[in-house]
Design a protein around this motif. Structure first.
Motif, PDB file in Angstrom:
ATOM      1  N   LEU A  85       0.909  -1.124  -0.164  1.00 25.12           N
ATOM      2  CA  LEU A  85      -0.004   0.164  -0.020  1.00 25.12           C
ATOM      3  C   LEU A  85       0.897   1.239  -0.011  1.00 25.12           C
ATOM      4  CD1 LEU A  85      -2.941   0.769  -0.026  1.00 25.12           C
ATOM      5  CD2 LEU A  85      -3.099   0.738   2.513  1.00 25.12           C
ATOM      6  N   VAL A  86       2.047   1.284   0.833  1.00 24.58           N
ATOM      7  CA  VAL A  86       3.032   2.389   0.767  1.00 24.58           C
ATOM      8  C   VAL A  86       3.668   2.600  -0.751  1.00 24.58           C
ATOM      9  CG1 VAL A  86       5.251   3.083   1.576  1.00 24.58           C
ATOM     10  CG2 VAL A  86       3.360   1.974   3.276  1.00 24.58           C
ATOM     11  N   ALA A  87       3.647   1.364  -1.407  1.00 21.61           N
ATOM     12  CA  ALA A  87       4.550   1.870  -2.799  1.00 21.61           C
ATOM     13  C   ALA A  87       3.546   2.322  -3.640  1.00 21.61           C
ATOM     14  CB  ALA A  87       4.687   0.345  -3.146  1.00 21.61           C
ATOM     15  N   LEU A  88       2.095   2.275  -3.549  1.00 24.92           N
ATOM     16  CA  LEU A  88       1.335   2.761  -4.623  1.00 24.92           C
ATOM     17  C   LEU A  88       1.468   4.167  -4.883  1.00 24.92           C
ATOM     18  CD1 LEU A  88      -1.994   0.640  -3.896  1.00 24.92           C
ATOM     19  CD2 LEU A  88      -0.483   0.810  -5.959  1.00 24.92           C
ATOM     20  N   PRO A  89       1.293   5.139  -3.914  1.00 31.90           N
ATOM     21  CA  PRO A  89       1.523   6.485  -4.301  1.00 31.90           C
ATOM     22  C   PRO A  89       2.737   6.972  -4.881  1.00 31.90           C
ATOM     23  CG  PRO A  89       0.535   6.121  -1.765  1.00 31.90           C
ATOM     24  CD  PRO A  89       1.220   4.953  -2.520  1.00 31.90           C
ATOM     25  N   GLY A  90       3.766   6.265  -4.550  1.00 30.68           N
ATOM     26  CA  GLY A  90       5.038   6.907  -5.225  1.00 30.68           C
ATOM     27  C   GLY A  90       5.151   6.516  -6.495  1.00 30.68           C
ATOM     28  N   GLY A  91       4.510   5.361  -6.880  1.00 30.22           N
ATOM     29  CA  GLY A  91       4.491   4.842  -8.196  1.00 30.22           C
ATOM     30  C   GLY A  91       3.815   5.643  -9.068  1.00 30.22           C
ATOM     31  N   PHE A  92       2.497   6.138  -8.562  1.00 26.40           N
ATOM     32  CA  PHE A  92       1.771   7.000  -9.264  1.00 26.40           C
ATOM     33  C   PHE A  92       2.380   8.551  -9.366  1.00 26.40           C
ATOM     34  CE2 PHE A  92      -2.094   4.688  -7.178  1.00 26.40           C
ATOM     35  CZ  PHE A  92      -1.945   3.551  -8.121  1.00 26.40           C
ATOM     36  N   ALA A  93       3.241   8.895  -8.451  1.00 29.53           N
ATOM     37  CA  ALA A  93       3.820  10.079  -8.583  1.00 29.53           C
ATOM     38  C   ALA A  93       4.960  10.226  -9.094  1.00 29.53           C
ATOM     39  CB  ALA A  93       4.132  10.668  -7.303  1.00 29.53           C
ATOM     40  N   GLY A  94       5.556   9.204  -9.850  1.00 29.50           N
ATOM     41  CA  GLY A  94       6.882   9.101 -10.322  1.00 29.50           C
ATOM     42  C   GLY A  94       6.792   9.858 -11.750  1.00 29.50           C
ATOM     43  N   THR A  95       8.009  10.473 -12.144  1.00 30.64           N
ATOM     44  CA  THR A  95       8.008  10.936 -13.375  1.00 30.64           C
ATOM     45  C   THR A  95       8.055  10.158 -14.665  1.00 30.64           C
ATOM     46  OG1 THR A  95      10.404  11.058 -13.376  1.00 30.64           O
ATOM     47  CG2 THR A  95       9.043  12.894 -12.340  1.00 30.64           C
ATOM     48  N   VAL A  96       7.429  10.487 -15.570  1.00 27.08           N
ATOM     49  CA  VAL A  96       7.396   9.467 -17.065  1.00 27.08           C
ATOM     50  C   VAL A  96       7.569  10.649 -17.965  1.00 27.08           C
ATOM     51  CG1 VAL A  96       5.689   7.994 -16.193  1.00 27.08           C
ATOM     52  CG2 VAL A  96       4.563  10.121 -17.196  1.00 27.08           C
ATOM     53  N   ALA A  97       8.378  10.057 -19.033  1.00 28.80           N
ATOM     54  CA  ALA A  97       8.925  11.026 -20.020  1.00 28.80           C
ATOM     55  C   ALA A  97       8.108  10.783 -21.327  1.00 28.80           C
ATOM     56  CB  ALA A  97      10.436  10.546 -20.323  1.00 28.80           C
ATOM     57  N   GLU A  98       7.468   9.773 -21.559  1.00 27.46           N
ATOM     58  CA  GLU A  98       6.510   9.338 -22.567  1.00 27.46           C
ATOM     59  C   GLU A  98       5.197   9.213 -22.493  1.00 27.46           C
ATOM     60  OE1 GLU A  98       8.447   6.545 -25.226  1.00 27.46           O
ATOM     61  OE2 GLU A  98      10.556   7.102 -24.138  1.00 27.46           O
ATOM     62  N   PRO A 100       1.563   6.916 -23.181  1.00 23.46           N
ATOM     63  CA  PRO A 100       0.574   7.826 -22.352  1.00 23.46           C
ATOM     64  C   PRO A 100       0.927   7.609 -20.764  1.00 23.46           C
ATOM     65  CG  PRO A 100       0.013   5.258 -22.989  1.00 23.46           C
ATOM     66  CD  PRO A 100       1.248   5.557 -23.575  1.00 23.46           C
ATOM     67  N   ALA A 101       1.193   8.992 -20.288  1.00 28.37           N
ATOM     68  CA  ALA A 101       1.430   9.008 -18.841  1.00 28.37           C
ATOM     69  C   ALA A 101       0.717   8.341 -18.077  1.00 28.37           C
ATOM     70  CB  ALA A 101       1.597  10.448 -18.477  1.00 28.37           C
ATOM     71  N   ARG A 102      -0.645   8.535 -17.943  1.00 30.15           N
ATOM     72  CA  ARG A 102      -1.418   7.909 -16.953  1.00 30.15           C
ATOM     73  C   ARG A 102      -1.502   6.661 -16.940  1.00 30.15           C
ATOM     74  NH1 ARG A 102      -7.664   9.456 -17.492  1.00 30.15           N
ATOM     75  NH2 ARG A 102      -6.807  11.527 -17.218  1.00 30.15           N
ATOM     76  N   VAL A 103      -1.403   5.839 -18.112  1.00 31.18           N
ATOM     77  CA  VAL A 103      -1.166   4.291 -18.161  1.00 31.18           C
ATOM     78  C   VAL A 103       0.181   3.900 -17.632  1.00 31.18           C
ATOM     79  CG1 VAL A 103      -1.154   2.192 -19.693  1.00 31.18           C
ATOM     80  CG2 VAL A 103      -2.763   4.072 -20.078  1.00 31.18           C
ATOM     81  N   ARG A 104       1.135   4.677 -17.708  1.00 33.72           N
ATOM     82  CA  ARG A 104       2.631   4.335 -17.178  1.00 33.72           C
ATOM     83  C   ARG A 104       2.573   4.527 -15.651  1.00 33.72           C
ATOM     84  NH1 ARG A 104       6.681   4.513 -21.015  1.00 33.72           N
ATOM     85  NH2 ARG A 104       6.031   5.261 -23.084  1.00 33.72           N
ATOM     86  N   ARG A 105       1.934   5.421 -15.280  1.00 34.28           N
ATOM     87  CA  ARG A 105       1.784   5.646 -13.555  1.00 34.28           C
ATOM     88  C   ARG A 105       0.960   4.709 -13.212  1.00 34.28           C
ATOM     89  NH1 ARG A 105       1.457  11.566 -15.167  1.00 34.28           N
ATOM     90  NH2 ARG A 105       3.504  12.580 -14.167  1.00 34.28           N
ATOM     91  N   ILE A 106       0.145   4.241 -13.844  1.00 39.92           N
ATOM     92  CA  ILE A 106      -0.632   3.180 -13.267  1.00 39.92           C
ATOM     93  C   ILE A 106       0.145   1.792 -13.081  1.00 39.92           C
ATOM     94  CG2 ILE A 106      -2.856   1.629 -13.598  1.00 39.92           C
ATOM     95  CD1 ILE A 106      -4.194   4.030 -14.562  1.00 39.92           C
ATOM     96  N   TRP A 107       0.781   1.586 -14.166  1.00 35.47           N
ATOM     97  CA  TRP A 107       1.604   0.357 -14.456  1.00 35.47           C
ATOM     98  C   TRP A 107       2.862   0.450 -13.205  1.00 35.47           C
ATOM     99  CZ3 TRP A 107       2.076  -4.437 -15.593  1.00 35.47           C
ATOM    100  CH2 TRP A 107       3.337  -4.943 -15.799  1.00 35.47           C
ATOM    101  N   HIS A 108       3.248   1.692 -13.208  1.00 33.00           N
ATOM    102  CA  HIS A 108       4.370   2.035 -12.054  1.00 33.00           C
ATOM    103  C   HIS A 108       3.815   1.419 -10.779  1.00 33.00           C
ATOM    104  CE1 HIS A 108       7.006   4.258 -15.050  1.00 33.00           C
ATOM    105  NE2 HIS A 108       7.174   3.104 -15.534  1.00 33.00           N
ATOM    106  N   GLY A 109       2.776   2.215 -10.422  1.00 34.99           N
ATOM    107  CA  GLY A 109       2.230   1.830  -9.108  1.00 34.99           C
ATOM    108  C   GLY A 109       2.098   0.264  -8.719  1.00 34.99           C
TER     109      GLY A 109
END
Length: 536
Positions: A85-98, A100-109
């Motif tokens: 649960l702690v890992a989710l917000p940081g994954g969503f907040a991480g910077t993405v360079a390309e 689709p940004a929203r999909v990338r953030r969801i995937w990283h979280g």
């Protein structure tokens, strides 16, 4: 999601569902330490956002990557579901360079939540929570116990390794599905490049957890992050400098390709063949990279040669040939001030020397020729023979290797020829024509005309995972020539003839161009003075 292949969409959907399954127990368990979860869940995205808005001004270099000590500290301090649960917000907040940004953030979280959960499971199996100890105010460790060093480092290291393994496995999976990379290459290099950084982050996370459980409490734990953040920033500065170096090299190569359009991609292929020779010779990775750069930049001196000569569709006069033969010195003069090129500069200057002393610009023989120059000479001639030019058709790879072998000991270093032959025999010759965004494959036993080409891959989610001695500049020369090594090029650069446009369809210089429909020229010195029937 419309830009993603169906397999990639399925992979992301499965990742989101798996992450939801990992965090659900924390949401339903009355024993979840919510105070610690909320604090760490806020701290992690805070560390990620500092990269965008650093307090001291100036943007943090790209490439600093995700800041995992907080997540790994959560793995050591909390149950697995709470750590996920702690890992989710940081994954969503991480910077993405390309996009689709929203999909990338969801995937990283989702990716980081799954990795944190798996790391927590490994940490618990090795009795990590008991070894970490704790004070009465924490509530999850035996009261009054201190961390059991050095044993606590074992479950912490195992957790960091599992965290890294899960991330890299998911990275490779999304690369294979989103970019349709072959399974054999999707995971290549991911683990080796990320294992050490994740272990360092794990050590920092362990220090943070130990301080958190100590009598000094949370403030002392937060102080651990400052030196870790500074070290990550310095490391990212190094990567930014390397990116600037690559951009410099790329710009020089593109300038050569634009000027001598018939040999587009030649520089990249020579760099590739040079690296294959270096690997076969057992050179260290850092030197192998220098060899590759030397191969890429070997013809940069053509920028100083009149365009009308590079694109001339006919034999060269002796005077024109002398001008062409100045290009190694032009190239050396152009790059002599670029410090990071190091030993590559000597290869640029001497890649047309021959072991029998009949080459140029200085007529060096045998061991007088720098090792990197001997490597590049073989790679240069090989690519010239296996590429179609205005004055000759591409030769099959076996024919080109046979020609190199025939000239070994006189024109080329025999060891370098054997190394290239061995490397191609094991791996084949699969040149990537990067300037055209095209892939050309010529198998070791197929004729050049059978080479297959393929267009650029699908748009997908590219880059989705975020996770011989001589003078001081490395050149060589015959006795007494060191001081004068750059003077011919410097003088020539100051009196270059005016650049002239070539007629449409004209190509590189030559002295053996066959008539239309004729046979390729016999082996020997070729147009562009590369020798072994090679030009360019």
């Amino acid at each position: 999601m419309r830009v993603l292949p169906p397999m990639a969409r399925g992979c992301i959907l499965c990742g989101v569902l798996a992450a939801a399954a990992c965090v659900t127990p924390a949401l339903t368990d009355s024993g979840t330490p919510w105070a610690a979860v909320v604090l760490l869940a806020l701290l992690y995205p805070g560390c990620e956002l500092v990269k965008i808005c650093p307090l001291l001004g100036g943007r943090v270099p790209e490439g600093i990557g995700s800041f995992f000590p907080v997540v790994l500290a959560a793995v050591f301090l909390l149950p697995p579901a709470a750590a996920a649960l702690v890992a989710l917000p940081g994954g969503f907040a991480g910077t993405v360079a390309e996009r689709p940004a929203r999909v990338r953030r969801i995937w990283h979280g989702a990716q980081q939540a799954m990795a944190a959960w798996a790391a927590g499971q490994a940490y618990g199996l090795l009795r990590g929570p008991a070894a970490l100890g704790g004070g009465p105010s924490v509530g999850s460790g035996p009261p009054g116990r201190v961390a059991d060093f050095p044993y606590v480092m074992l479950p912490a290291a195992a957790a960091a390794v599992v965290f890294c393994l899960v991330l890299t496995a998911l990275d490779g999976g999304i690369l294979a599905t989103a970019e349709r990379r072959p399974a054999a290459t999707a995971w290549r290099g991911l683990l080796t490049s990320s294992l050490a950084p994740h272990c360092v982050h794990g050590l920092a996370g362990l220090m943070m957890a130990v301080m958190w459980r100590s009598p000094y409490g949370i403030p002392a734990a937060l102080l651990v992050l400052l030196p870790m953040y500074i070290s990550c920033w310095v490391f990212a500065q190094y990567h930014r400098e390397r990116a600037a170096h690559r951009a410099t090299i790329r710009a020089l190569v593109q300038a050569v390709d634009i000027k001598d359009r018939y040999t587009r991609g030649h520089s990249e292929r020579v760099g590739q063949a040079s690296a294959m020779i270096a690997r076969e010779l057992g050179m260290a990775d850092d030197r192998m990279e220098v060899v590759r750069i030397a191969g890429i930049l070997h013809d940069v001196g053509k920028l100083g040669v009149p365009t009308r000569l590079l694109r001339k569709d006919g034999p060269l006069t002796p005077e024109e040939r002398r001008i062409i033969e100045l290009h190694p010195e032009y190239g050396h003069e152009m790059v002599r001030g670029i410090g990071f090129l190091g030993e590559a500069r000597s290869a640029i200057l001497h890649h047309h020397e021959r072991v029998d002393g009949s080459g140029y610009p200085y007529g060096l023989t045998g061991e007088q020729i720098p090792v990197l120059a001997r490597v590049v000479a073989v790679a240069d001639a090989f690519d010239a023979m296996t590429s179609t030019r205005s004055y000759s058709r591409a030769r099959p790879v076996p024919v080109a290797l046979a020609e190199l072998d025939r000239c070994a000991g006189a024109q080329f270093d025999s060891a370098m020829v054997r190394a290239l032959t061995g490397a191609i025999g094991r791996h084949g010759w699969h040149p990537v024509v990067t300037s055209d965004e095209d892939l050309q494959v010529i198998s070791a036993g197929a004729p050049a005309g059978a080479a297959g080409t393929g267009g650029p891959g699908p748009s997908g989610l590219p880059g989705l995972p975020a996770q011989g001695s001589g003078p001081a500049d490395g050149t060589a020369g015959p006795p007494g020539s060191a001081r004068a090594a750059a003077s011919p090029a410097r003088a020539a650069l100051s009196v270059l003839p005016a650049q002239e446009a070539a007629p449409a369809g004209a190509d590189g210089p030559g002295n053996t161009a066959p008539p239309a429909g004729g046979t390729p020229p016999a082996a020997g010195p070729g147009r562009g003075a590369d020798g072994a029937g090679a030009g360019g």
